[in-house]
Motif scaffolding. Structure first.
Motif, PDB file in Angstrom:
ATOM      1  N   ILE A 229       3.695  -9.512 -73.517  1.00 34.45           N
ATOM      2  CA  ILE A 229       2.445  -9.094 -72.864  1.00 34.45           C
ATOM      3  C   ILE A 229       2.473  -7.589 -72.605  1.00 34.45           C
ATOM      4  CG2 ILE A 229       0.945  -9.423 -70.859  1.00 34.45           C
ATOM      5  CD1 ILE A 229       1.143 -11.926 -72.636  1.00 34.45           C
TER       6      ILE A 229
ATOM      7  N   LEU B  88       4.058  -9.388 -64.491  1.00 32.97           N
ATOM      8  CA  LEU B  88       3.481  -8.689 -65.646  1.00 32.97           C
ATOM      9  C   LEU B  88       4.326  -7.515 -66.112  1.00 32.97           C
ATOM     10  CD1 LEU B  88      -0.347  -8.549 -64.820  1.00 32.97           C
ATOM     11  CD2 LEU B  88       0.865 -10.180 -66.271  1.00 32.97           C
TER      12      LEU B  88
ATOM     13  N   MET C 219      -1.390   3.972 -71.854  1.00 31.85           N
ATOM     14  CA  MET C 219      -1.987   5.271 -71.561  1.00 31.85           C
ATOM     15  C   MET C 219      -1.302   5.954 -70.383  1.00 31.85           C
ATOM     16  SD  MET C 219      -6.046   4.740 -72.176  1.00 31.85           S
ATOM     17  CE  MET C 219      -6.212   3.352 -71.058  1.00 31.85           C
ATOM     18  N   THR C 220      -1.132   5.220 -69.280  1.00 28.75           N
ATOM     19  CA  THR C 220      -0.658   5.870 -68.051  1.00 28.75           C
ATOM     20  C   THR C 220       0.679   5.327 -67.555  1.00 28.75           C
ATOM     21  OG1 THR C 220      -1.811   4.321 -66.574  1.00 28.75           O
ATOM     22  CG2 THR C 220      -3.049   6.258 -67.316  1.00 28.75           C
ATOM     23  N   ARG C 221       1.313   4.497 -68.339  1.00 30.74           N
ATOM     24  CA  ARG C 221       2.640   3.975 -67.995  1.00 30.74           C
ATOM     25  C   ARG C 221       3.591   4.290 -69.138  1.00 30.74           C
ATOM     26  NH1 ARG C 221      -1.205   2.965 -64.131  1.00 30.74           N
ATOM     27  NH2 ARG C 221      -0.358   1.596 -62.526  1.00 30.74           N
TER      28      ARG C 221
ATOM     29  N   LEU D 160     -15.250  -0.988 -67.537  1.00 32.12           N
ATOM     30  CA  LEU D 160     -15.216  -1.584 -66.188  1.00 32.12           C
ATOM     31  C   LEU D 160     -14.898  -0.589 -65.066  1.00 32.12           C
ATOM     32  CD1 LEU D 160     -13.507  -5.050 -66.844  1.00 32.12           C
ATOM     33  CD2 LEU D 160     -15.908  -4.405 -67.017  1.00 32.12           C
TER      34      LEU D 160
ATOM     35  N   PRO E  67       1.646  -2.973 -64.209  1.00 35.75           N
ATOM     36  CA  PRO E  67       1.139  -2.069 -65.246  1.00 35.75           C
ATOM     37  C   PRO E  67      -0.376  -2.098 -65.414  1.00 35.75           C
ATOM     38  CG  PRO E  67       1.984  -4.080 -66.248  1.00 35.75           C
ATOM     39  CD  PRO E  67       2.261  -4.194 -64.777  1.00 35.75           C
TER      40      PRO E  67
ATOM     41  N   PRO F 159      -3.968  -1.467 -64.105  1.00 33.94           N
ATOM     42  CA  PRO F 159      -4.710  -0.812 -63.019  1.00 33.94           C
ATOM     43  C   PRO F 159      -5.876  -1.666 -62.519  1.00 33.94           C
ATOM     44  CG  PRO F 159      -5.184   0.230 -65.132  1.00 33.94           C
ATOM     45  CD  PRO F 159      -4.081  -0.746 -65.381  1.00 33.94           C
ATOM     46  N   GLY F 160      -6.401  -2.550 -63.385  1.00 28.54           N
ATOM     47  CA  GLY F 160      -7.506  -3.420 -62.964  1.00 28.54           C
ATOM     48  C   GLY F 160      -7.053  -4.426 -61.926  1.00 28.54           C
TER      49      GLY F 160
ATOM     50  N   ARG G 211       0.570  -6.952 -78.958  1.00 32.37           N
ATOM     51  CA  ARG G 211       0.523  -5.608 -78.388  1.00 32.37           C
ATOM     52  C   ARG G 211      -0.465  -4.714 -79.135  1.00 32.37           C
ATOM     53  NH1 ARG G 211      -0.378  -2.858 -74.402  1.00 32.37           N
ATOM     54  NH2 ARG G 211       0.164  -0.686 -74.550  1.00 32.37           N
TER      55      ARG G 211
ATOM     56  N   THR H 235      -5.554 -13.832 -68.987  1.00 29.93           N
ATOM     57  CA  THR H 235      -4.873 -14.466 -67.861  1.00 29.93           C
ATOM     58  C   THR H 235      -3.950 -15.590 -68.311  1.00 29.93           C
ATOM     59  OG1 THR H 235      -6.735 -13.922 -66.435  1.00 29.93           O
ATOM     60  CG2 THR H 235      -5.240 -15.636 -65.658  1.00 29.93           C
TER      61      THR H 235
ATOM     62  N   PHE I  63     -15.734  -8.627 -65.597  1.00 30.65           N
ATOM     63  CA  PHE I  63     -14.995  -8.878 -66.835  1.00 30.65           C
ATOM     64  C   PHE I  63     -15.550 -10.176 -67.413  1.00 30.65           C
ATOM     65  CE2 PHE I  63     -10.328  -8.778 -68.543  1.00 30.65           C
ATOM     66  CZ  PHE I  63     -10.722  -8.020 -69.626  1.00 30.65           C
TER      67      PHE I  63
END
Ligand code: HEM
Length: 377
Positions: free
Chosen positions: A166, A160, A172-174, A248, A80, A82-83, A234, A123, A114
């Protein structure tokens, strides 16, 4: 606790199948008997300290000759974020998507600039819930193909992708986990993001677009997801991720936290940096998050009885009520980690303590430290 139950069922299924237990799979929620049967097949590792902040922390070319984008191979894992997907597809992380916390922090710093404290907090919290604390390996998601022993995507909630402490709703995109796929790129949602970029950002992704789209995604989840949950960690992550994307995914030579549409699609969909991409001009943490929240101030809560029953949870911390993060810290340790590992022993107990210490260190000594497994390690 209910949110962990599907994970526990899956973990038990993996234990009882003839398939070897994956070295990156979390042991959370398993019984001592199950852990004892898995342990001989795992290579136990003592976690190393996290890497220090970058010394040379300006912008530089990161889509360079040593880190070219490569297409996915069978078995590679993506998820999930993208970074992290992008760091893996450019070889800043192992291309298979399985890494140690040290590798994830180093790659996030080197590849994107980051900031150290937030990279460590993201992490270690993720590793404590979604990683294998004995082997010190975390998967950034699940297999992207349909080969191999893991259940085929999107059912596999590995790494993840595990929904709960987590990974969460209103991304936004998932999509939301309620719909069965919480980690693949979702074209419908991204198209909506593009519309917001045109309407509020002159075609760019930036804090203003993030503020409007964050609110829109929350409203959509309230109206469509009967199990929508926007509490605990969340709530914070959902806001912070929107500005991490702006800060970023923006080229460091622009240094304006704005992302062109084609670059955004590259990161979110293809895990790909633009040609000649330069990382941010300085380390970025949560800069801009006050703009996103300020656009539509909102409180944590959940749909308590089906769609459109969003109810504020007065016990869930907010940016105002918990500026130092101490309530988040306590909630995470007591309500997420300890229920997964009520009575750990041996290497697992030692490594839990080491990882909890690294997580605590990201609160800058402002909070009271908890020691659910004792003080020494
Ligand atoms: C340092 C370690 C990191 C970890 C453990 C991590 C983990 C995650 C996870 C689990 C999610 C999914 C949350 C959700 O929406 O349900 C996520 C989302 C996201 N991450 Fe990361 N991340 C890390 C670093 C980064 C970096 C370096 C970037 C940017 C360069 C980044 C950008 C994002 C963005 C923009 C999202 C939101 C995606 C969306 O809503 O569609 N993350 N991250």
């Amino acid at each position: 606790m209910a949110r962990f139950s599907s994970f526990i069922v899956l973990a038990i299924a993996l234990v009882s199948s003839t398939t070897a237990f994956p070295a990156y799979q979390s042991l959370g929620g398993l019984s001592q008997r199950q852990i004892d049967s898995i342990m001989p097949g795992l290579k136990a590792v003592k976690p190393k300290d996290p890497p220090p902040p970058l010394k040379d922390n300006g912008t530089k070319l990161v889509n360079d000759a040593k880190h070219p984008w490569k297409p996915l191979r069978d078995g590679d894992k993506r998820g999930p974020c993208p970074g992290l997907n992008t760091l893996a597809s450019h070889g800043w992380l192992p291309r298979d998507g399985v890494a140690t916390p040290q590798q994830i922090i180093a790659a996030s710093q080197e590849g994107f600039n980051f900031e150290s404290q937030i990279a460590r907090r993201f992490t270690y919290s993720s590793h404590l819930i979604d990683g294998n604390l004995v082997t010190d390996l975390l998967s950034i998601g699940a297999k992207t193909d349909k080969t191999g022993p893991d259940p085929p995507a999107p059912a596999n909630p590995g790494g993840l992708n595990l929904h709960g402490a987590i990974e969460g709703d209103a991304s936004m995109t998932r999509g939301d986990a309620y719909w069965g796929d919480n980690w693949h790129f979702n074209e419908t949602q991204f198209s909506e993001l593009l519309e917001f970029m045109d309407k509020y950002g002159d075609g760019l992704y930036n804090y203003k677009v993030a503020g409007e789209f964050r609110y829109q995604r929350i409203q959509e989840s309230i109206a469509t997801n009967p199990e929508f949950n926007f509490t605990g960690g969340r709530f914070f992550a959902a806001y912070i991720e929107t500005v991490v994307g702006a800060n970023l995914f923006s080229d460091g030579r622009r240094n304006d936290s704005q992302v062109p549409a084609d670059a955004a699609r590259g990161f979110f969909q293809d895990s790909r940096m633009p040609d000649d991409f330069h990382r941010a001009a300085r380390p970025f943490s949560t800069e801009g998050v006050e703009v996103v929240i300020g656009a539509h101030p909102f409180s944590p809560g959940r749909n308590v009885n089906g769609i459109n029953t969003y109810t504020i949870d007065p016990n869930s911390p907010t940016f105002e009520s918990d500026p130092d993060g101490c309530a988040q810290y306590e909630m995470f340790v007591n309500e997420a980690v300890v229920p997964l590992y009520p009575n750990p022993t041996g290497v697992l107990r030692r490594n839990l303590k080491i990882n909890l210490q690294h997580y605590f260190d990201t609160f800058g000594g402002k909070c009271k430290q908890l020691f659910p497994y004792g003080r020494d390690h």
